[in-house]
Structures are given as structure tokens and as C-alpha cells.
Write an enzyme that holds these catalytic residues in place. Structure first.
Site, mmCIF file in Angstrom:
data_model
loop_
_atom_site.group_PDB
_atom_site.id
_atom_site.type_symbol
_atom_site.label_atom_id
_atom_site.label_comp_id
_atom_site.label_asym_id
_atom_site.label_seq_id
_atom_site.Cartn_x
_atom_site.Cartn_y
_atom_site.Cartn_z
ATOM 1 N N THR A 347 -0.882 1.603 -1.543
ATOM 2 C CA THR A 347 0.317 1.160 -0.840
ATOM 3 C C THR A 347 0.231 1.363 0.672
ATOM 4 O O THR A 347 1.005 0.766 1.418
ATOM 5 C CB THR A 347 1.559 1.872 -1.406
ATOM 6 O OG1 THR A 347 1.255 3.252 -1.644
ATOM 7 C CG2 THR A 347 1.988 1.236 -2.717
ATOM 8 N N GLU A 348 -0.699 2.223 1.119
ATOM 9 C CA GLU A 348 -1.000 2.335 2.558
ATOM 10 C C GLU A 348 -2.449 2.766 2.740
ATOM 11 O O GLU A 348 -2.935 3.635 2.033
ATOM 12 C CB GLU A 348 -0.098 3.365 3.262
ATOM 13 C CG GLU A 348 1.331 2.928 3.442
ATOM 14 C CD GLU A 348 2.158 3.938 4.225
ATOM 15 O OE1 GLU A 348 1.566 4.706 5.025
ATOM 16 O OE2 GLU A 348 3.387 3.961 4.035
ATOM 17 N N ASN A 349 -3.089 2.147 3.727
ATOM 18 C CA ASN A 349 -4.432 2.514 4.165
ATOM 19 C C ASN A 349 -4.683 1.752 5.452
ATOM 20 O O ASN A 349 -4.407 0.553 5.532
ATOM 21 C CB ASN A 349 -5.477 2.135 3.108
ATOM 22 C CG ASN A 349 -6.906 2.344 3.565
ATOM 23 O OD1 ASN A 349 -7.642 1.380 3.801
ATOM 24 N ND2 ASN A 349 -7.317 3.596 3.691
#
Length: 433
Positions: A347-349
Site C-alpha cells: 500500500t506504500e513504497n
């Protein structure tokens, strides 16, 4: 050529307070505006995503991406306790409908750090009453919009308060020398001003006046969290999940965690085990009925016999002060998969950099790791880069540049970067190596 299948969700993410602008009923808006604020600058209009969301989502669509993760802002939906704003729920309906018109899968986060100011006055994230307030908010949103939402992340980085508590402890730990330890910005995966001890007294005095309460009782989502606060956060998640499944069982429900790639040198194994337990494993009992897990990773931490080993002078760093290490993502996915046998969504990177070619390289190397994990049989079903837009990075203001799209904030003009096209090409054509 390493290709992702057509069903793989690939896109980018944002958070409401960081991009929408004029989130005037939120706790963060208050904290940004007070005298002696720890925030480098106020968010103000941010990047005006509230009004320009169609343009921004279209830019994502134009390069071939198919997924957009964004948050619904609780402070807009319920600006005062118990009073839900129909106009604002219709705004988010319009965002969701536009996603569907463009064949973009929306992944909605119900809480991404910012909270209504009234919630903090009522006791905030250490108060038992917050469980019921979050349940009511979740029920309203899903009752109104649930038929348009295939995936919901209840709470973003539920472990963030515990991570901040560890940072604050290190800042105030004298180790018997009467010298506080130095803490670097790369120690935590959020825009936190760590050079704050000497300013904190004036800041909290101003906060007490702004919230009309004893500043020692102000408990925002980013406050260092007690064990009781940890329980409250996770019970909020469980209540929201229950409500979502009651109203619309087809919605896939999960939560997201901030996870470092913890690596051990000889003698550092116990530190790694402790960090992995505190960051993730101790939350597992609350997640058994979830449908997916949101993994959020930016870098690694190396542990030796004395604990975390700081990067040496020759280590490649991002603009945030993290080690530039895209391979961390694949390692974290592998670690999580040992304890989690349901779908994983990244969901985040991403990274903050002024040199977009570094972002292109980062994405390629990180997604190579994701693809390898999938080849190993790990059920990774999506990847949303952080962030779609250069935006408001909390206490650090607008200097950090994570975005696939640059924004001239004097005109709010969008300038897509090469990395946006690169990510779209990966979705369409695969990785070259």
C-alpha cells in the site's frame, strides 16, 4: 521480460490531509497553525487535490495504471461530533464514481493519520470512547459509499504510535551520561521533526490553548502510544471491520503497517526479533478475520550487538535520510508471508528525491523484488507507489518530494515525471530484468 498479470493492481497512493487542502476541522490543521508549531509550514491549500482529483486520476490512467489508494477524511465527514456532512460524503462519492468510470480500482483508507479536532478534545487515541466514535464514522461511510468500495484499509500504519514512542524514548534516554541520544529523520517512516526537544515546551503550551485542554492529555494519532492506546487502535480496527462486513460482506477489509526490513549482523539477532515482534507479530491476533494486509516499506535497518547500526558516510541515502535500499520491500514481503497466508497489497513504497532517475531505478528494483516474491508463491495482489503527487509531508512540510507528479503550488499546475510513465509501462509491458 517479467510481466504482472492483468488483474494485478498497480498505481499510486495519497492521503487526504497531505493533498486535498483546507482540512480546517482536523487536529493537524490546528497543530500546524499554533505559535511555536513543530511543523515547518502549514498545509493550507496543499496541492488542491480536493478540486483537481479528476485531473490527477486521469494522469494515472493515461499511463496505464489501474489502481488508486486514497483516504476519506474523517474531519470533513464529521466536522463536529455526531454531525455528518452530506456534501462531503457526496464529494467522495464523486471521487469513487470517477475511479469506476476510468476502470481504476479504488482502495480506500478510513483513517490516515489526521483526525477531527473534536475527537482529540474528547480524549483522542488513548480514550475508550474513540472505539465507538470510529465505529459510527465507519458505519456512516460504508452505508453511504460501500457499494463503490472494493477494498478498505481501516487504519493507516496502525503501529506508528508505537514506533514514535520508541523514537521519543531514545531521544530522552541519557544512558547514564546526561547526553540525549541523537535521532535521525530516517529512524521513522513518516515526516517527523526529530530536532524538537528544546521547542516542545512552548509548542505544547500553545497546543493546550488551541485545543482548550491540558496539553498532557492531547492524544493525536502521532503521539507516543501506550499499550492501552495500542489496544484501542486495534479494537477500532475490529469494530470497523465488523461494521463493514455487516453492511457489505463483499468489501475486502485490511489494515496497513509501517514495516522496516530488519537485518541482523552477528550478535544482532535478538534486536531483530524484538523489532519484528513489536512492529508486526504482536498485532496478528487482531487480524485473523481480515481479508488482506497492507505492507508499507521504505528502507531497512541493520542491527548489531549494540542495536541499530547507523549508515556510514558512504551509504546512499534518500532525501528523507533513509538508506536507499529498494530490495527491502521484497524482504519484508517474505517475512510477512511466513506469518500471513492471505493476500498482501503493497500500500506504500517509494522515496523522496530531487532526481527522478533515482525514483525510476528504485521502482524497478522494488518491483523486481515483488515479482520474485510472486514467483515464490506469495500472494501479492497489488502495489501502490507513495505518492502520486509531491505533497505535504507532515512536520517536514513541502520540501520532501515523493511524487510521480510534481506540483507548482503557486499555480497548482501538474508536471508528470518520467517515473509516472515508467510505472505505467511496467504495468503494461513488464520489467526488463
Amino acid at each position: 521480460m517479467k510481466k504482472f498479470n492483468n488483474d494485478f493492481m498497480m498505481g499510486a497512493a495519497t492521503a487526504a490531509h497531505q493533498v486535498e487542502g483546507n482540512n480546517i476541522y482536523s487536529d493537524f490543521w490546528t497543530m500546524e497553525q499554533v505559535p511555536h508549531s513543530m511543523y515547518k509550514e502549514p498545509s493550507l491549500e496543499a496541492v488542491d487535490h480536493y478540486n483537481k482529483f479528476k485531473e490527477d486520476i486521469q494522469l494515472l490512467v493515461d499511463v496505464g495504471l489501474n489502481t488508486y489508494r486514497f483516504s476519506i477524511e474523517w474531519a470533513r465527514i464529521e466536522p463536529t461530533k455526531g454531525d455528518f456532512d452530506k456534501k462531503e460524503i457526496e464529494h467522495y462519492r464523486e471521487v469513487l464514481e470517477f475511479c469506476h468510470q476510468k476502470n481504476v480500482t479504488p482502495i480506500v483508507t478510513l483513517h490516515h493519520f489526521s483526525s477531527p479536532k473534536w475527537l482529540i478534545i474528547e480524549g483522542g487515541w488513548e480514550s475508550e470512547s474513540t472505539i465507538n466514535y470510529f465505529e459510527n464514522y465507519s458505519r456512516y461511510v460504508v452505508s453511504e459509499l460501500g457499494d463503490l468500495i472494493p477494498y478498505i484499509c481501516t487504519i493507516n500504519e496502525a503501529n506508528m504510535g508505537k514506533q514514535i514512542a520508541k523514537i521519543i524514548k531514545r531521544m530522552t534516554d541519557t544512558n547514564g551520561t546526561n547526553q540525549t541520544q541523537k535521532v535521525d529523520s530516517g529512524d521513522i517512516q513518516v515526516g517527523l521533526n526529530v530536532d524538537m526537544k528544546e521547542k516542545m515546551e512552548n509548542y505544547y503550551r500553545a497546543l493546550g490553548e488551541a485545543f482548550g485542554m491540558d496539553p498532557r492529555n492531547i492524544q493525536t494519532f502521532h503521539n507516543p502510544r501506550t499499550d492501552n492506546g495500542e489496544r484501542i487502535i486495534m479494537e477500532c480496527h475490529e469494530k470497523a471491520r465488523s461494521v463493514i462486513k455487516e453492511i457489505n460482506p463483499a468489501i475486502k477489509v485490511g489494515i496497513t503497517f509501517s514495516l522496516y526490513d530488519h537485518q541482523a549482523l552477528h550478535g544482532g539477532e535478538a534486536f531483530v526479533e524484538q523489532e519484528q515482534h513489536e512492529d508486526f507479530l504482536n498485532y496478528l491476533p487482531y487480524l485473523q478475520e481480515d481479508d488482506f494486509l497492507g505492507v508499507q516499506n521504505y528502507s531497512r535497518k541493520i542491527h548489531g550487538p549494540e542495536g541499530v547500526i547507523k549508515p556510514d558516510e558512504g551509504t546512499r541515502l534518500t532525501k528523507m535520510g533513509y538508506e536507499y535500499y529498494p530490495e527491502a520491500l521484497g524482504n519484508v514481503i517474505r517475512f510477512v508471508s511466513k506469518h500471513w497466508d492471505k493476500p498482501i497489497i503493497v500500500t506504500e513504497n517509494g522515496l523522496s528525491t530531487d532526481h527522478d532517475e533515482e525514483r525510476v531505478e528504485f521502482i524497478e528494483r522494488a518491483l523486481t523484488g515483488v515479482h520474485q516474491c510472486m514467483d515464490e508463491g506469495i500472494d501479492v495482489i497489488g502495489y501502490t507507489y507513495w505518492s502520486l503527487l509531491d505533497n505535504f509531508e507532515w512536520q517536514l512540510g513541502y520540501d520532501q518530494t515523493f511524487g510521480l507528479i510534481a506540483v507548482d503550488r503557486t499555480t497548482q499546475t501538474r508536471h508528470p515525471k518520467e517515473s509516472l510513465s515508467f510505472l505505467g509501462n511496467v504495468k503494461k509491458s513488464g520489467l526488463n530484468r
